[in-house]
Design a protein around this motif. Structure first.
Motif, PDB file in Angstrom:
ATOM      1  N   ILE A   1     -78.082 -43.038  12.477  1.00 39.24           N
ATOM      2  CA  ILE A   1     -77.540 -43.334  11.154  1.00 39.24           C
ATOM      3  C   ILE A   1     -76.073 -43.743  11.232  1.00 39.24           C
ATOM      4  CG2 ILE A   1     -76.998 -42.335   8.882  1.00 39.24           C
ATOM      5  CD1 ILE A   1     -79.524 -40.569   9.259  1.00 39.24           C
ATOM      6  N   ILE A   2     -75.325 -43.132  12.131  1.00 39.36           N
ATOM      7  CA  ILE A   2     -73.908 -43.441  12.259  1.00 39.36           C
ATOM      8  C   ILE A   2     -73.663 -44.666  13.140  1.00 39.36           C
ATOM      9  CG2 ILE A   2     -71.667 -42.585  13.056  1.00 39.36           C
ATOM     10  CD1 ILE A   2     -72.672 -41.235  10.508  1.00 39.36           C
ATOM     11  N   THR A   3     -74.409 -44.815  14.220  1.00 40.68           N
ATOM     12  CA  THR A   3     -74.053 -45.801  15.240  1.00 40.68           C
ATOM     13  C   THR A   3     -74.861 -47.088  15.229  1.00 40.68           C
ATOM     14  OG1 THR A   3     -75.573 -44.925  16.932  1.00 40.68           O
ATOM     15  CG2 THR A   3     -73.381 -43.914  16.778  1.00 40.68           C
ATOM     16  N   HIS A   4     -75.999 -47.134  14.545  1.00 44.58           N
ATOM     17  CA  HIS A   4     -76.853 -48.319  14.658  1.00 44.58           C
ATOM     18  C   HIS A   4     -76.146 -49.558  14.109  1.00 44.58           C
ATOM     19  CE1 HIS A   4     -80.300 -51.002  14.390  1.00 44.58           C
ATOM     20  NE2 HIS A   4     -80.883 -50.195  15.253  1.00 44.58           N
ATOM     21  N   PRO A   5     -76.352 -50.717  14.754  1.00 40.54           N
ATOM     22  CA  PRO A   5     -75.703 -51.954  14.291  1.00 40.54           C
ATOM     23  C   PRO A   5     -75.978 -52.310  12.838  1.00 40.54           C
ATOM     24  CG  PRO A   5     -76.602 -52.267  16.480  1.00 40.54           C
ATOM     25  CD  PRO A   5     -77.062 -50.913  16.033  1.00 40.54           C
TER      26      PRO A   5
ATOM     27  N   VAL B   1     -83.979 -54.429   3.032  1.00 40.80           N
ATOM     28  CA  VAL B   1     -83.375 -53.363   2.216  1.00 40.80           C
ATOM     29  C   VAL B   1     -81.909 -53.110   2.574  1.00 40.80           C
ATOM     30  CG1 VAL B   1     -85.593 -52.237   1.868  1.00 40.80           C
ATOM     31  CG2 VAL B   1     -84.151 -51.516   3.783  1.00 40.80           C
ATOM     32  N   GLY B   2     -81.496 -53.489   3.775  1.00 40.02           N
ATOM     33  CA  GLY B   2     -80.115 -53.287   4.173  1.00 40.02           C
ATOM     34  C   GLY B   2     -79.799 -51.828   4.473  1.00 40.02           C
ATOM     35  N   PRO B   3     -78.576 -51.559   4.903  1.00 35.82           N
ATOM     36  CA  PRO B   3     -78.224 -50.209   5.339  1.00 35.82           C
ATOM     37  C   PRO B   3     -78.337 -49.153   4.249  1.00 35.82           C
ATOM     38  CG  PRO B   3     -76.259 -51.586   5.178  1.00 35.82           C
ATOM     39  CD  PRO B   3     -77.441 -52.488   5.057  1.00 35.82           C
ATOM     40  N   HIS B   4     -78.113 -49.532   2.995  1.00 36.78           N
ATOM     41  CA  HIS B   4     -78.140 -48.542   1.913  1.00 36.78           C
ATOM     42  C   HIS B   4     -79.546 -48.346   1.331  1.00 36.78           C
ATOM     43  CE1 HIS B   4     -73.817 -48.277   2.035  1.00 36.78           C
ATOM     44  NE2 HIS B   4     -73.710 -49.585   1.881  1.00 36.78           N
ATOM     45  N   GLY B   5     -80.508 -49.141   1.787  1.00 39.16           N
ATOM     46  CA  GLY B   5     -81.861 -49.007   1.264  1.00 39.16           C
ATOM     47  C   GLY B   5     -82.832 -48.375   2.239  1.00 39.16           C
ATOM     48  N   LEU B   6     -82.333 -47.952   3.381  1.00 39.95           N
ATOM     49  CA  LEU B   6     -83.209 -47.346   4.392  1.00 39.95           C
ATOM     50  C   LEU B   6     -83.809 -46.038   3.895  1.00 39.95           C
ATOM     51  CD1 LEU B   6     -80.972 -47.916   7.540  1.00 39.95           C
ATOM     52  CD2 LEU B   6     -83.029 -49.188   6.933  1.00 39.95           C
TER      53      LEU B   6
ATOM     54  N   MET C   1     -69.596 -49.053   9.614  1.00 45.37           N
ATOM     55  CA  MET C   1     -68.942 -48.676   8.358  1.00 45.37           C
ATOM     56  C   MET C   1     -68.604 -47.195   8.265  1.00 45.37           C
ATOM     57  SD  MET C   1     -72.013 -48.651   5.511  1.00 45.37           S
ATOM     58  CE  MET C   1     -72.679 -50.260   5.908  1.00 45.37           C
ATOM     59  N   PHE C   2     -69.259 -46.377   9.090  1.00 43.26           N
ATOM     60  CA  PHE C   2     -69.040 -44.940   8.984  1.00 43.26           C
ATOM     61  C   PHE C   2     -67.982 -44.411   9.956  1.00 43.26           C
ATOM     62  CE2 PHE C   2     -73.649 -44.955   7.469  1.00 43.26           C
ATOM     63  CZ  PHE C   2     -73.264 -44.980   6.143  1.00 43.26           C
ATOM     64  N   PHE C   3     -67.364 -45.300  10.713  1.00 39.16           N
ATOM     65  CA  PHE C   3     -66.298 -44.893  11.617  1.00 39.16           C
ATOM     66  C   PHE C   3     -64.928 -45.203  11.011  1.00 39.16           C
ATOM     67  CE2 PHE C   3     -69.643 -45.318  14.937  1.00 39.16           C
ATOM     68  CZ  PHE C   3     -69.499 -44.062  15.518  1.00 39.16           C
ATOM     69  N   LYS C   4     -63.978 -44.340  11.317  1.00 42.71           N
ATOM     70  CA  LYS C   4     -62.590 -44.613  10.950  1.00 42.71           C
ATOM     71  C   LYS C   4     -62.063 -45.756  11.817  1.00 42.71           C
ATOM     72  CE  LYS C   4     -61.353 -40.054   9.146  1.00 42.71           C
ATOM     73  NZ  LYS C   4     -60.857 -40.541   7.841  1.00 42.71           N
ATOM     74  N   PRO C   5     -60.858 -46.269  11.532  1.00 37.95           N
ATOM     75  CA  PRO C   5     -60.328 -47.408  12.299  1.00 37.95           C
ATOM     76  C   PRO C   5     -60.265 -47.186  13.804  1.00 37.95           C
ATOM     77  CG  PRO C   5     -59.067 -47.144  10.288  1.00 37.95           C
ATOM     78  CD  PRO C   5     -60.014 -45.974  10.355  1.00 37.95           C
ATOM     79  N   ASN C   6     -60.189 -45.922  14.246  1.00 36.26           N
ATOM     80  CA  ASN C   6     -60.180 -45.675  15.695  1.00 36.26           C
ATOM     81  C   ASN C   6     -61.559 -45.844  16.317  1.00 36.26           C
ATOM     82  OD1 ASN C   6     -61.573 -43.337  14.980  1.00 36.26           O
ATOM     83  ND2 ASN C   6     -59.947 -41.927  15.591  1.00 36.26           N
ATOM     84  N   MET C   7     -62.578 -46.125  15.496  1.00 31.67           N
ATOM     85  CA  MET C   7     -63.964 -46.335  15.940  1.00 31.67           C
ATOM     86  C   MET C   7     -64.537 -45.121  16.670  1.00 31.67           C
ATOM     87  SD  MET C   7     -64.669 -49.096  14.573  1.00 31.67           S
ATOM     88  CE  MET C   7     -66.350 -49.225  15.186  1.00 31.67           C
ATOM     89  N   ARG C   8     -63.995 -43.964  16.375  1.00 29.52           N
ATOM     90  CA  ARG C   8     -64.492 -42.734  16.992  1.00 29.52           C
ATOM     91  C   ARG C   8     -64.751 -41.649  15.952  1.00 29.52           C
ATOM     92  NH1 ARG C   8     -63.091 -37.848  19.245  1.00 29.52           N
ATOM     93  NH2 ARG C   8     -64.441 -37.329  21.032  1.00 29.52           N
ATOM     94  N   SER C   9     -63.762 -41.370  15.111  1.00 29.80           N
ATOM     95  CA  SER C   9     -63.910 -40.345  14.085  1.00 29.80           C
ATOM     96  C   SER C   9     -64.855 -40.831  12.995  1.00 29.80           C
ATOM     97  CB  SER C   9     -62.548 -40.006  13.471  1.00 29.80           C
ATOM     98  OG  SER C   9     -61.639 -39.575  14.466  1.00 29.80           O
ATOM     99  N   VAL C  10     -65.701 -39.925  12.530  1.00 35.96           N
ATOM    100  CA  VAL C  10     -66.698 -40.281  11.516  1.00 35.96           C
ATOM    101  C   VAL C  10     -66.133 -40.031  10.122  1.00 35.96           C
ATOM    102  CG1 VAL C  10     -69.012 -39.791  10.640  1.00 35.96           C
ATOM    103  CG2 VAL C  10     -68.578 -39.758  13.109  1.00 35.96           C
ATOM    104  N   GLU C  11     -66.274 -41.025   9.257  1.00 37.72           N
ATOM    105  CA  GLU C  11     -65.824 -40.900   7.876  1.00 37.72           C
ATOM    106  C   GLU C  11     -66.668 -39.864   7.128  1.00 37.72           C
ATOM    107  OE1 GLU C  11     -63.396 -42.271   6.335  1.00 37.72           O
ATOM    108  OE2 GLU C  11     -62.907 -44.228   7.195  1.00 37.72           O
ATOM    109  N   PRO C  12     -66.082 -39.186   6.141  1.00 41.06           N
ATOM    110  CA  PRO C  12     -66.864 -38.254   5.324  1.00 41.06           C
ATOM    111  C   PRO C  12     -68.099 -38.897   4.701  1.00 41.06           C
ATOM    112  CG  PRO C  12     -64.527 -37.931   4.923  1.00 41.06           C
ATOM    113  CD  PRO C  12     -64.642 -39.150   5.799  1.00 41.06           C
ATOM    114  N   ASP C  13     -68.001 -40.186   4.323  1.00 44.85           N
ATOM    115  CA  ASP C  13     -69.167 -40.876   3.760  1.00 44.85           C
ATOM    116  C   ASP C  13     -70.304 -40.970   4.776  1.00 44.85           C
ATOM    117  OD1 ASP C  13     -67.966 -41.210   1.341  1.00 44.85           O
ATOM    118  OD2 ASP C  13     -67.426 -43.314   1.641  1.00 44.85           O
ATOM    119  N   GLY C  14     -69.944 -41.057   6.056  1.00 41.13           N
ATOM    120  CA  GLY C  14     -70.967 -41.091   7.091  1.00 41.13           C
ATOM    121  C   GLY C  14     -71.716 -39.769   7.178  1.00 41.13           C
TER     122      GLY C  14
END
Length: 356
Positions: free
Chosen positions: A280-284, A21-26, A289-302
């Protein structure tokens, strides 16, 4: 041939539940123990990610409980600058289980925090040194503000139906003699200089963190036996680590301890549940995809994805509910603009200023 696996739902198997199902089908990531109703008074506290949860609930028409509202002369961004409306009470971030227990004991057992900080003729609260811009003018003003917050904590715990707490860190700094845990390391903010004879670093173990969290849960339910507690773990990595380890591995260690502690608490207490915002945010499977480029801040979509799972699993388990975003007294009003990461108060980020 019969075996227990034959009767399991497909969500118990990796191939149909994740790979196909992939990440969007969970789905079915959470099987909630108890219903959270729109009319329930919901308290939020903990690390910075708890702010996202409180806002999302309020936007959906749920009753986020503001037990310590700003005075009438402070509104909007001015109130936020003085740390009103961030959490259900004006404690600032509560990162560790011990700090939660410390606040609860101050509120319900009249424990004496003792130490106060003073610098440049201004007073600072070691439990929340950045809560007041530029500190307090007088010691009495600081103590009055703390008493107001302790009263708000009592009100929140005693009147709420749901207490949402987001665990953020295991690392902390303490007073050598009293054991009091600071919100931030002395010397990183105005108020007190660091003194190695007075201030000591501590990284809580699984057993310690579990002990503090269990004591906090017991204390809250002593004063509100019907209180339901929802635990989450912040997916936001550490800004800095004083453990001696690389900040990446220190983050994995800290979050693993907190995830284990939260899971154990949920298994041991019928009134305690765990919601997997961290996963939901951190799993491989989500490929960062839910982190900003700094790999720390969470995107609003996350944040949106986290809350979509929250409401979907509540609906699947307990049925759909009707909500209204109209604010009432003691509830957070619906935001007039889209919230961003810059709106989130995260005191730990102050440590980034010391990076070489």
């Amino acid at each position: 041939m019969s075996n227990p696996y034959k009767s399991l739902d497909s969500h118990a198997f990796w191939r149909p539940a994740v790979a196909e199902v992939g990440p969007h089908g969970l789905s079915k990531l959470w099987s909630p123990k108890f219903e959270i109703k729109p009319e329930d008074k919901i308290v939020t506290a903990g690390s910075c990610f708890a702010q996202h949860i409180g806002r999302a609930l309020a936007e959906r028409g749920y009753s986020w409980f503001d037990a310590e509202p700003a005075p009438p002369w402070l509104r909007g961004e001015d109130a936020s600058a003085f740390n009103y409306g961030i959490f259900s009470f004006r404690t600032g971030n509560i990162y560790t289980p011990k700090m939660l227990l410390q606040w609860l004991r101050l509120a319900f057992k009249d424990a004496d925090a003792g130490e106060l900080w003073q610098a440049n003729r201004r007073w600072f609260d070691p439990l929340r040194p950045v809560i007041e811009p530029n500190g307090f003018a007088h010691r009495a003003e600081l103590l009055d503000a703390r008493r107001s917050t302790l009263a708000a904590i009592r009100t929140a715990v005693c009147e709420a139906q749901v207490f949402v707490f987001t665990l953020g860190l295991t690392e902390s700094w303490r007073n050598v003699k009293t054991g009091m845990e600071y919100a931030l390391c002395p010397g990183t903010v105005e108020g007190a200089d660091f003194n190695s004879n007075e201030h000591v670093f501590h990284n809580a173990s699984v057993s310690e963190a579990a002990q503090y969290l269990d004591a906090a849960i017991s204390l809250m339910r002593t004063h509100n036996e019907s209180l339901k507690i929802l635990l989450t773990v912040s997916p936001v990595p550490l800004v800095a680590s004083a453990s001696g380890a690389h900040v990446l591995t220190a983050t994995s260690h800290s979050k693993s301890v907190l995830r284990a502690v939260a899971g154990e608490a949920a298994m041991q207490h019928a009134s305690v549940d765990y919601f997997p915002s961290y996963e939901i945010i951190t799993h491989p499977v989500f490929r960062g995809m839910f982190f900003k480029p700094n790999m720390r801040s969470v995107e609003p979509d996350g944040v949106a994805t986290v809350m979509e799972h929250f409401f979907a699993d509540q609906t699947r388990t307990f049925g759909a509910v009707e909500t209204s975003p109209k604010p009432e007294k003691g509830k957070r009003s619906k935001p007039k603009r889209k919230q961003t990461n810059s709106d989130v108060k995260c005191e730990e980020e102050l440590l980034d200023a010391f990076a070489k």
